[in-house]
Motif scaffolding. Sequence first.
Motif, PDB file in Angstrom:
ATOM      1  N   ARG A  79       0.837  -1.204   0.000  1.00  0.00           N
ATOM      2  CA  ARG A  79       0.000   0.000   0.000  1.00  0.00           C
ATOM      3  C   ARG A  79       0.869   1.251   0.000  1.00  0.00           C
ATOM      4  NH1 ARG A  79      -3.044   0.506   5.776  1.00  0.00           N
ATOM      5  NH2 ARG A  79      -3.418  -1.713   5.514  1.00  0.00           N
ATOM      6  N   GLY A  80       0.485   2.202  -0.851  1.00  0.00           N
ATOM      7  CA  GLY A  80       1.091   3.508  -0.811  1.00  0.00           C
ATOM      8  C   GLY A  80       0.398   4.325   0.269  1.00  0.00           C
ATOM      9  N   THR A  81       1.167   5.105   1.004  1.00  0.00           N
ATOM     10  CA  THR A  81       0.598   5.836   2.128  1.00  0.00           C
ATOM     11  C   THR A  81       1.370   7.124   2.362  1.00  0.00           C
ATOM     12  OG1 THR A  81       0.243   5.741   4.529  1.00  0.00           O
ATOM     13  CG2 THR A  81       2.032   4.424   3.664  1.00  0.00           C
ATOM     14  N   PRO A  82       0.705   8.174   2.818  1.00  0.00           N
ATOM     15  CA  PRO A  82       1.449   9.355   3.274  1.00  0.00           C
ATOM     16  C   PRO A  82       2.416   8.955   4.382  1.00  0.00           C
ATOM     17  CG  PRO A  82      -0.896   9.838   3.103  1.00  0.00           C
ATOM     18  CD  PRO A  82      -0.752   8.352   2.935  1.00  0.00           C
ATOM     19  N   PHE A  83       3.509   9.690   4.513  1.00  0.00           N
ATOM     20  CA  PHE A  83       4.553   9.282   5.439  1.00  0.00           C
ATOM     21  C   PHE A  83       4.043   9.132   6.868  1.00  0.00           C
ATOM     22  CE2 PHE A  83       7.668  10.508   8.640  1.00  0.00           C
ATOM     23  CZ  PHE A  83       8.528   9.433   8.524  1.00  0.00           C
ATOM     24  N   GLU A  84       3.360  10.139   7.405  1.00  0.00           N
ATOM     25  CA  GLU A  84       2.920  10.083   8.800  1.00  0.00           C
ATOM     26  C   GLU A  84       1.990   8.913   9.044  1.00  0.00           C
ATOM     27  OE1 GLU A  84       4.047  11.610  11.274  1.00  0.00           O
ATOM     28  OE2 GLU A  84       5.322  13.049  10.241  1.00  0.00           O
ATOM     29  N   ALA A  85       1.083   8.667   8.107  1.00  0.00           N
ATOM     30  CA  ALA A  85       0.156   7.538   8.256  1.00  0.00           C
ATOM     31  C   ALA A  85       0.908   6.214   8.206  1.00  0.00           C
ATOM     32  CB  ALA A  85      -0.909   7.592   7.166  1.00  0.00           C
ATOM     33  N   GLY A  86       1.874   6.096   7.287  1.00  0.00           N
ATOM     34  CA  GLY A  86       2.644   4.868   7.181  1.00  0.00           C
ATOM     35  C   GLY A  86       3.476   4.603   8.415  1.00  0.00           C
ATOM     36  N   LEU A  87       4.053   5.662   8.976  1.00  0.00           N
ATOM     37  CA  LEU A  87       4.851   5.510  10.190  1.00  0.00           C
ATOM     38  C   LEU A  87       3.984   5.024  11.348  1.00  0.00           C
ATOM     39  CD1 LEU A  87       7.699   5.939  11.321  1.00  0.00           C
ATOM     40  CD2 LEU A  87       6.998   8.245  11.980  1.00  0.00           C
ATOM     41  N   GLN A  88       2.773   5.540  11.453  1.00  0.00           N
ATOM     42  CA  GLN A  88       1.869   5.107  12.518  1.00  0.00           C
ATOM     43  C   GLN A  88       1.455   3.651  12.322  1.00  0.00           C
ATOM     44  OE1 GLN A  88       1.093   6.579  15.285  1.00  0.00           O
ATOM     45  NE2 GLN A  88      -0.251   4.920  15.948  1.00  0.00           N
TER      46      GLN A  88
END
Length: 303
Positions: free
Chosen positions: A125-134
């Motif tokens: 999944r591609g994700t914005p950085f902050e969302a992916g980090l969480q």
Amino acid sequence: MNLSKLRYVVTVDREGSISGAAKVLNITQSAVTKAVADVESDLGFSLFDRRARGVAATAEGRAFIDRASRILSDMDQLVTDAQTGRESRDRVLRIGIAPPSLEGLMNRAVRHLVLTRPEVRVQLRGTPFEAGLQLLRQGDLDTFIAPLNTLLGMSGFITEHLPPLRASLFARKGHPLTGRRLTPREIAQYPIISPDISGPHVTPIIGILDYLEGDPSRSLHILENFPMASGIIERSDSVGVVIDTYVQSQTFRSRFEVLDYDMGDPLPMVLAYRANMQPSRAMSWLRAALKAHPPTAAGGSTL
């Protein structure tokens, strides 16, 4: 007292003799005898009545042995459940990549992984950085691929370096900007298509748009879908962003030209995972796939 000694005691009870337990456990009779004696010493009472043809549990021994048997059964089940969980982790690999526009870079590596390891189920999944980090922090991702600079100073993660990314601007064949060294002011006169507004190479683009009035981000077309973006660029004077190594493909060179404009230093990329999580076998297979097909290899996708 330890679990091994408890297991010896339970086996003696089940087999009805020291010799029988030693044979089942594949250890010496003296080792079994000592283990039983050690447990009896710790408890302060005898577990077995010794007889000519074996042993039989005492009344106190029976209560203790039955409980020990339940404990050992629970421990065995715990180990089985842990192994089952490990096998499940080895079958499913959840990969995040930020920003989402970089997802296409994983095409060749994921294809290699799926075809060579059919037992693995990949969830990319591609994700914005902050969302992916969480998602990575809370265990909803097994690994996260992102620019190194976005993870600097973050604790609780292990990072492994991937080849850096270099971006270029490109346009259609015969575009007015081709064939010469360009200034930001010249490029700013044409529509620019970017895959996102938070990607690793947005800063140079914003620098170009600073030559326009108003909010620079509102002067961009934001299109993650590369076939859509490239179709527009091929039929207009719009300018787009592409991974530098992708331009080596014959398909790209037959349709587009790279513009002579410096987009800055290559961007270091990393594969990150939680420091407290032992990587699964599927992670080792992903590493092998990334080594065989680096995300920056020709045939990838746009930024």
